[in-house]
Enzyme design. Structure first.
Site, PDB file in Angstrom:
ATOM      1  N   ARG A 109       0.877  -0.957   0.052  1.00 36.30           N
ATOM      2  CA  ARG A 109       0.090  -0.171  -0.157  1.00 36.30           C
ATOM      3  C   ARG A 109       0.740   1.385  -0.190  1.00 36.30           C
ATOM      4  NH1 ARG A 109      -5.341   1.230   3.433  1.00 36.30           N
ATOM      5  NH2 ARG A 109      -6.152  -0.147   1.875  1.00 36.30           N
ATOM      6  N   HIS A 136      -7.358   0.637  -6.295  1.00 31.85           N
ATOM      7  CA  HIS A 136      -7.590  -0.105  -5.281  1.00 31.85           C
ATOM      8  C   HIS A 136      -8.366  -1.496  -5.555  1.00 31.85           C
ATOM      9  CE1 HIS A 136      -7.867  -1.438  -1.211  1.00 31.85           C
ATOM     10  NE2 HIS A 136      -8.659  -0.660  -0.796  1.00 31.85           N
ATOM     11  N   GLN A 139     -10.051  -4.084  -3.369  1.00 31.27           N
ATOM     12  CA  GLN A 139     -11.402  -3.700  -3.162  1.00 31.27           C
ATOM     13  C   GLN A 139     -12.495  -4.052  -4.109  1.00 31.27           C
ATOM     14  OE1 GLN A 139     -12.193  -2.318   0.311  1.00 31.27           O
ATOM     15  NE2 GLN A 139     -14.194  -2.930  -0.394  1.00 31.27           N
ATOM     16  N   ASP A 225     -17.194   6.962  -1.533  1.00 28.02           N
ATOM     17  CA  ASP A 225     -15.944   6.831  -0.716  1.00 28.02           C
ATOM     18  C   ASP A 225     -15.622   8.068   0.054  1.00 28.02           C
ATOM     19  OD1 ASP A 225     -13.380   6.039   0.192  1.00 28.02           O
ATOM     20  OD2 ASP A 225     -12.457   5.953  -1.612  1.00 28.02           O
ATOM     21  N   CYS A 265     -16.442   1.295   0.686  1.00 29.14           N
ATOM     22  CA  CYS A 265     -15.308   0.421   1.149  1.00 29.14           C
ATOM     23  C   CYS A 265     -14.545   0.576   2.456  1.00 29.14           C
ATOM     24  CB  CYS A 265     -13.959   0.961   0.079  1.00 29.14           C
ATOM     25  SG  CYS A 265     -13.263   2.565   0.262  1.00 29.14           S
ATOM     26  N   ARG A 293     -13.128  -9.064   1.374  1.00 21.85           N
ATOM     27  CA  ARG A 293     -11.791  -8.761   1.225  1.00 21.85           C
ATOM     28  C   ARG A 293     -11.057  -9.910   1.591  1.00 21.85           C
ATOM     29  NH1 ARG A 293      -9.619  -3.573   1.267  1.00 21.85           N
ATOM     30  NH2 ARG A 293      -7.877  -4.686   0.820  1.00 21.85           N
TER      31      ARG A 293
END
Ligand code: CP
Ligand code: NVA
Length: 310
Positions: A109, A136, A139, A225, A265, A293
């Protein structure tokens, strides 16, 4: 890597895998999830090690990769910028050469996608994107698995994206192109998706709406988000003004399909990008989404390390 297995694969963005590979991965996820729910031991990654490198904060990504790897019989090494030489300017290429001699798989990340790509280019082992400024993919893989669990195939469906033209939005567009659905995008002016950054060729996979309500009309899934992603904190106050009308509320959900799902998310800010009554309401599947996930990433790690099973 298993002898005879074809070229090493990385998972740096959603379009790194083809539609038929997703069909396989989503089927594997269902099998792996069922085994987990039945407390059946499944440890195909015994003696394998995953290095997890975090240059930004995380709750879900860390727990899902770490728990998932242990459940599959492997182990993890957790590194952050602050407690490794990454924070003291060791070149990313050198870090990749060294770390990938000692582990079987790496999850990163970080900020710029180019940093992840530089690591992958010098890695001996598969590299997974655990979030960058641009994408991402783990996700969105979880989100698509969650949609399928609740509603069946996502092909031909409409996903409404309400909010920032960020890493999640870019990845939704890639997924739409690979899997054959449409994204209705509404962002405040100045925060639009850049199709070149999103990396989509077929503009038919998305449509832009100035009014977030219109983006939600007849949608099968409404998703949003945070207004301010990690790394953009200095813009927080300016963004609060710009995004004030991009809060997914009951009125937006009312114009979507009656059985529309809501996803986020997480982490979420109730009263900013989503009203509490929506995220905590009956159409919200955010807790399944977070749990999934782990299941999709277990299938992904199995695929990258062992190839197709059976
Ligand atoms: N959704 C997600 O990636 O959460 P974390 O930032 O907690 O990992
Ligand atoms: N867009 C958000 C996602 C967090 C999981 C961020 O990058 O901070």
């Amino acid at each position: 890597m298993k002898p005879g297995m074809s070229l090493m694969k990385h998972y740096l963005q959603f379009k790194d895998l083809r539609a038929e590979e997703y069909t396989y991965l989503l089927e594997r996820t269902a099998i792996i999830k069922k085994r987990f729910k039945n407390y059946e031991k499944y440890q195909p990654l015994a003696d394998r090690t995953l290095a997890m490198i975090f240059e930004k904060a995380s709750t879900r990504t860390r727990v899902s990769f770490e728990a998932g790897m242990y459940q599959m019989g492997g182990s993890v090494v957790h590194l952050t910028t602050g407690d490794s030489q990454l924070g003291r300017a060791e070149p990313i290429e050198d870090s990749a050469r060294v770390i990938s001699r000692m582990v079987d798989l790496v999850m990163i990340r970080t900020f710029a996608q180019s940093k992840l790509e530089a690591f992958a280019a010098h890695s001996r082992v598969p590299v997974i994107n655990g979030l960058t400024n641009e994408y991402h993919p783990c996700q969105i893989l979880a989100d698509i698995f969650t949609f399928i669990e609740h509603r069946g195939s996502i092909a031909g469906k409409t996903v409404a994206w309400v909010g920032d033209g960020n890493n999640m939005a870019n990845t939704w567009l890639q997924a739409a192109e690979v899997l054959g659905f449409t994204v209705h995008v509404s962002t405040p002016s100045g925060y639009e998706i850049d199709p070149a950054v999103a990396g989509v060729k077929d503009s038919g996979c998305y449509k832009v709406f100035a009014d977030p309500r219109e983006a939600c009309r007849n949608a099968d899934l409404v998703t949003t988000d945070v207004w301010t992603s990690m790394g953009f904190e200095a813009e927080n106050e300016k963004r609060k003004q710009a995004f004030a009308d991009w809060c997914v509320d009951a009125d937006m959900m009312a114009v979507a399909q009656p059985d529309a799902l809501f996803m986020h998310c997480l982490p979420a800010h109730r009263g900013e990008e989503v009203a509490a009554e929506v995220i905590d309401g009956p159409q919200s599947v955010v807790w399944d989404e977070a749990e999934n996930r782990m299941h999709v990433q277990k299938a992904l790690m199995e695929y990258l390390l062992l190839g197709r099973i059976g």
